[in-house]
Write a protein that holds these residues in place. Structure first.
Motif, PDB file in Angstrom:
ATOM      1  N   LYS A  68       0.785  -1.426  -0.448  1.00 16.81           N
ATOM      2  CA  LYS A  68       0.421  -0.373   0.092  1.00 16.81           C
ATOM      3  C   LYS A  68       0.836   1.538  -0.183  1.00 16.81           C
ATOM      4  O   LYS A  68       0.656   1.865  -0.725  1.00 16.81           O
ATOM      5  CB  LYS A  68      -0.949  -0.321   1.194  1.00 16.81           C
ATOM      6  CG  LYS A  68      -2.257   0.685   1.404  1.00 16.81           C
ATOM      7  CD  LYS A  68      -3.136   0.925   2.385  1.00 16.81           C
ATOM      8  CE  LYS A  68      -3.675  -0.431   2.995  1.00 16.81           C
ATOM      9  NZ  LYS A  68      -4.090  -0.051   4.472  1.00 16.81           N
ATOM     10  N   GLU A  69       2.089   1.124   0.964  1.00 12.91           N
ATOM     11  CA  GLU A  69       2.806   2.520   1.064  1.00 12.91           C
ATOM     12  C   GLU A  69       3.750   2.442  -0.203  1.00 12.91           C
ATOM     13  O   GLU A  69       3.976   3.966  -0.676  1.00 12.91           O
ATOM     14  CB  GLU A  69       3.830   2.321   2.147  1.00 12.91           C
ATOM     15  CG  GLU A  69       3.064   2.222   3.285  1.00 12.91           C
ATOM     16  CD  GLU A  69       4.045   1.703   4.787  1.00 12.91           C
ATOM     17  OE1 GLU A  69       5.323   1.510   4.424  1.00 12.91           O
ATOM     18  OE2 GLU A  69       3.440   1.861   5.497  1.00 12.91           O
ATOM     19  N   ALA A  70       4.185   1.339  -1.292  1.00 12.83           N
ATOM     20  CA  ALA A  70       4.565   1.387  -2.194  1.00 12.83           C
ATOM     21  C   ALA A  70       4.096   2.707  -3.325  1.00 12.83           C
ATOM     22  O   ALA A  70       2.424   2.354  -3.544  1.00 12.83           O
ATOM     23  CB  ALA A  70       4.736   0.435  -2.878  1.00 12.83           C
ATOM     24  N   ALA A  71       4.503   3.271  -4.034  1.00 18.85           N
ATOM     25  CA  ALA A  71       4.114   3.989  -5.706  1.00 18.85           C
ATOM     26  C   ALA A  71       3.653   3.304  -6.942  1.00 18.85           C
ATOM     27  O   ALA A  71       3.986   1.504  -6.425  1.00 18.85           O
ATOM     28  CB  ALA A  71       5.153   4.990  -5.387  1.00 18.85           C
ATOM     29  N   PRO A  72       2.947   2.905  -7.381  1.00 23.88           N
ATOM     30  CA  PRO A  72       2.501   2.670  -8.597  1.00 23.88           C
ATOM     31  C   PRO A  72       3.315   2.423  -9.241  1.00 23.88           C
ATOM     32  O   PRO A  72       4.294   3.618  -9.330  1.00 23.88           O
ATOM     33  CB  PRO A  72       1.576   3.342  -8.793  1.00 23.88           C
ATOM     34  CG  PRO A  72       0.642   4.337  -8.436  1.00 23.88           C
ATOM     35  CD  PRO A  72       2.145   4.675  -7.418  1.00 23.88           C
ATOM     36  N   GLY A  73       3.717   1.019 -10.044  1.00 24.19           N
ATOM     37  CA  GLY A  73       4.612   1.025 -10.513  1.00 24.19           C
ATOM     38  C   GLY A  73       6.302   0.369 -10.028  1.00 24.19           C
ATOM     39  O   GLY A  73       6.967   0.288 -10.866  1.00 24.19           O
ATOM     40  N   GLU A  74       6.020   1.292  -8.710  1.00 27.34           N
ATOM     41  CA  GLU A  74       7.357   0.668  -7.395  1.00 27.34           C
ATOM     42  C   GLU A  74       7.657  -0.691  -6.851  1.00 27.34           C
ATOM     43  O   GLU A  74       6.513  -1.620  -6.378  1.00 27.34           O
ATOM     44  CB  GLU A  74       6.969   2.000  -6.818  1.00 27.34           C
ATOM     45  CG  GLU A  74       8.091   3.066  -7.575  1.00 27.34           C
ATOM     46  CD  GLU A  74       9.377   3.181  -7.889  1.00 27.34           C
ATOM     47  OE1 GLU A  74      10.318   2.612  -7.393  1.00 27.34           O
ATOM     48  OE2 GLU A  74       9.453   3.620  -8.716  1.00 27.34           O
ATOM     49  N   LYS A  75       8.455  -1.080  -6.971  1.00 26.50           N
ATOM     50  CA  LYS A  75       8.731  -2.518  -5.788  1.00 26.50           C
ATOM     51  C   LYS A  75       8.474  -1.672  -4.120  1.00 26.50           C
ATOM     52  O   LYS A  75       9.191  -1.164  -4.294  1.00 26.50           O
ATOM     53  CB  LYS A  75       9.894  -3.123  -5.584  1.00 26.50           C
ATOM     54  CG  LYS A  75      10.132  -3.465  -7.363  1.00 26.50           C
ATOM     55  CD  LYS A  75      11.554  -4.956  -7.589  1.00 26.50           C
ATOM     56  CE  LYS A  75      11.845  -5.289  -9.171  1.00 26.50           C
ATOM     57  NZ  LYS A  75      12.723  -6.182  -9.091  1.00 26.50           N
TER      58      LYS A  75
END
Length: 147
Positions: A68-75
């Motif tokens: 949830k905390e990760a940015a979209p497209g990021e691991k």
């Protein structure tokens, strides 16, 4: 001309859809635990039938939070655990888990092929033997002494 190039690039990047025992990944994520149990091996099925305990549920909760905390497209960030006997479920796919091998945490990215396996299978607990030359006290070298 540009539209043709874009179509060609898309055609090149067409990946094979992953299926686990005939079910696509999107549908696997929607399965309940009972439906998933029918797809995995007998040992894992028995373990899941006895219910998910507190520690495995806490790990899944932490994985959800990291995603949830990760940015979209990021691991997502890695989550460390000692739970080597945890069975990999579809919800874990895409997460990064630091699995303890007795000395350090081995970072492993969860892939769809890992469903139904244990976390411990991906963090080796020993250093494989490298067979080189025999040491000083090797049996055959000590017998013969040249004059």
């Amino acid at each position: 001309m540009d539209a043709e190039k874009v179509a060609i690039l898309r055609k090149k990047r067409a990946f094979r859809k992953f299926t686990f025992r005939g079910i696509e990944l999107d549908q696997l994520l929607d399965l309940s635990n009972e439906e998933l149990m029918e797809l995995i091996s007998a040992r894992a099925r028995r373990r899941m039938s006895r219910g998910l305990k507190r520690k495995p549920m806490a790990l899944i909760k932490r994985l959800r939070q990291a995603k949830k905390e990760a940015a979209p497209g990021e691991k997502p960030r890695g989550v460390k655990t000692h739970l080597r006997d945890m069975i990999i479920v579809p919800e874990m796919i895409g997460s990064i888990i630091g699995i303890y091998n007795g000395k350090q945490f081995c970072g492993v990215e969860m892939k769809p092929e890992m469903i139904g396996m244990y976390l411990g299978e991906f963090a080796i607990t020993y250093k494989p033997v490298r067979h080189g030359r025999p040491g000083v006290s090797a049996a055959h070298q000590t017998r013969f002494i040249p004059l």
